[in-house]
Design an enzyme around this catalytic site. Sequence first.
Site, short mmCIF file in Angstrom:
data_model
loop_
_atom_site.label_atom_id
_atom_site.label_comp_id
_atom_site.label_asym_id
_atom_site.label_seq_id
_atom_site.Cartn_x
_atom_site.Cartn_y
_atom_site.Cartn_z
N ARG A 21 -12.34 30.91 9.38
CA ARG A 21 -11.42 30.21 9.55
C ARG A 21 -11.16 28.49 8.42
O ARG A 21 -11.95 28.17 8.75
CB ARG A 21 -10.96 29.73 10.52
CG ARG A 21 -10.52 30.92 11.47
CD ARG A 21 -9.93 30.06 13.11
NE ARG A 21 -9.71 31.38 13.59
CZ ARG A 21 -10.57 31.64 15.28
NH1 ARG A 21 -10.75 30.72 15.49
NH2 ARG A 21 -9.26 32.53 15.78
N ASP B 39 -4.69 1.68 12.32
CA ASP B 39 -3.81 2.30 10.62
C ASP B 39 -4.55 1.39 9.15
O ASP B 39 -4.73 2.16 8.38
CB ASP B 39 -3.21 1.76 10.45
CG ASP B 39 -1.58 2.96 11.29
OD1 ASP B 39 -2.41 4.03 11.65
OD2 ASP B 39 -0.62 2.25 11.29
O1 F6P Z 1 0.20 1.97 14.20
C1 F6P Z 1 -0.42 3.09 14.83
C2 F6P Z 1 -0.23 4.78 15.32
O2 F6P Z 1 -0.82 4.81 15.89
C3 F6P Z 1 0.01 5.73 14.18
O3 F6P Z 1 -0.80 5.34 13.23
C4 F6P Z 1 1.14 6.42 14.84
O4 F6P Z 1 1.74 6.49 13.51
C5 F6P Z 1 1.68 5.66 15.82
O5 F6P Z 1 0.96 3.88 15.62
C6 F6P Z 1 1.93 6.65 17.00
O6 F6P Z 1 2.59 5.33 17.82
P1 F6P Z 1 3.15 5.61 18.99
O7 F6P Z 1 2.07 5.57 19.50
O8 F6P Z 1 4.63 4.66 19.65
O9 F6P Z 1 3.55 7.55 18.90
#
Ligand code: F6P
Length: 358
Positions: A173, A138
């Site tokens: 699309r 992120d």
């Molecule tokens: O924090 C990293 C991340 O990949 C986010 O982008 C995402 O929303 C979240 O983790 C997903 O988490 P999990 O792997 O617990 O579903």
Amino acid sequence: MKKRVGILTSGGDCPGLNATLRGVAKALYQRFGSDVEIVGIANGYYGLIHGDWRVMDPSEFSGILTVGGTILGTRRTPFKLMRVVGDDQVDKVAAMKKHYEEMKLDCLLCLGGNGTHKTANLLSEEGLNIIGLPKTIDNDIYGTDVTFGFHSAVDIATEAIDRVHTTAGSHSRCMVVELMGNKAGWLTLYAGIAGGADIILIPEFPYTIENVCAAIEKRAANGKTFSILAVAEGVYDSKEARMKKKERMAKRAEEGYTTATNRIARQIEELTGFETRVCVPGHMQRGGSPSPYDRVLATQFGAYAAKMVEDENYGITIAMKHNHVGENKLKDIAGKSRLVPEGHGMLEVARRMGISIG
Ligand code: F6P
């Protein structure tokens, strides 16, 4: 004097965790030789709470530069529950301190994202010697320009956009590519620009479906019979922006959506008549080998963390600031996140390129 260094990976995984473990370990063995022992803690803070650890053999850190995931395992142990005693009656903070003592650690290195850094700061305030290392796809850790894992995810997400680009063109699309990022839009912004997306929607800037459709129709008026949307999973529209998160989620559940992406696709079809498909690369963005950029960054961060161990500089996390590796105090960054601010250069680039931000 012998050193004993604990190390753990916590939170969601990403490419570059193993490369960072290797960077730390190789630099420590290089500096201290047989005078250093590295204690690997399994599954992040969960292993620290439950005393799941072992002394690592140096050979375990070889051959992992290119390997995805983490050889230590990881788990999400939410910060907000750290001080809550659950059904198992375990006082988590007391247990972590006890195991730190039992392992006879000089310090503990915590590789992770925002949640990991909050707990790292808590442990530092409790008197443990902590060094953080910033990972997350992120890219939203305060005080560092970049986190390891981010650029690998940008590469993967870009590849996804590239691949839907050609099929969008063939079929005339709209393609909505949902990328990871609940609060921070960095990944979507970078991959959107790299993949030539026409519309980029990120959580920091609530969109209106009217603006999205206007951008698609403007392209159509210019003879472009397809459009590519890069959409962060955490986006919401301007009406939802006025709601509390709970209310928003309840309304979405009622309408049968979790993320906004499927709703956006349906609305585009209704309002523009363009056939629209959704593509969700999901956890592919967190899997596989780190990119060369992330291998270099992981090695830089790992080697710097080893130097901090040598200097006994604790209560910090490693950071990249204006192209220089340095550190921040945990107490200065814990609990804050780095979101895409209005006026950020990359946002300006997108706008100048005629990309709609919704
Ligand atoms: O924090 C990293 C991340 O990949 C986010 O982008 C995402 O929303 C979240 O983790 C997903 O988490 P999990 O792997 O617990 O579903």
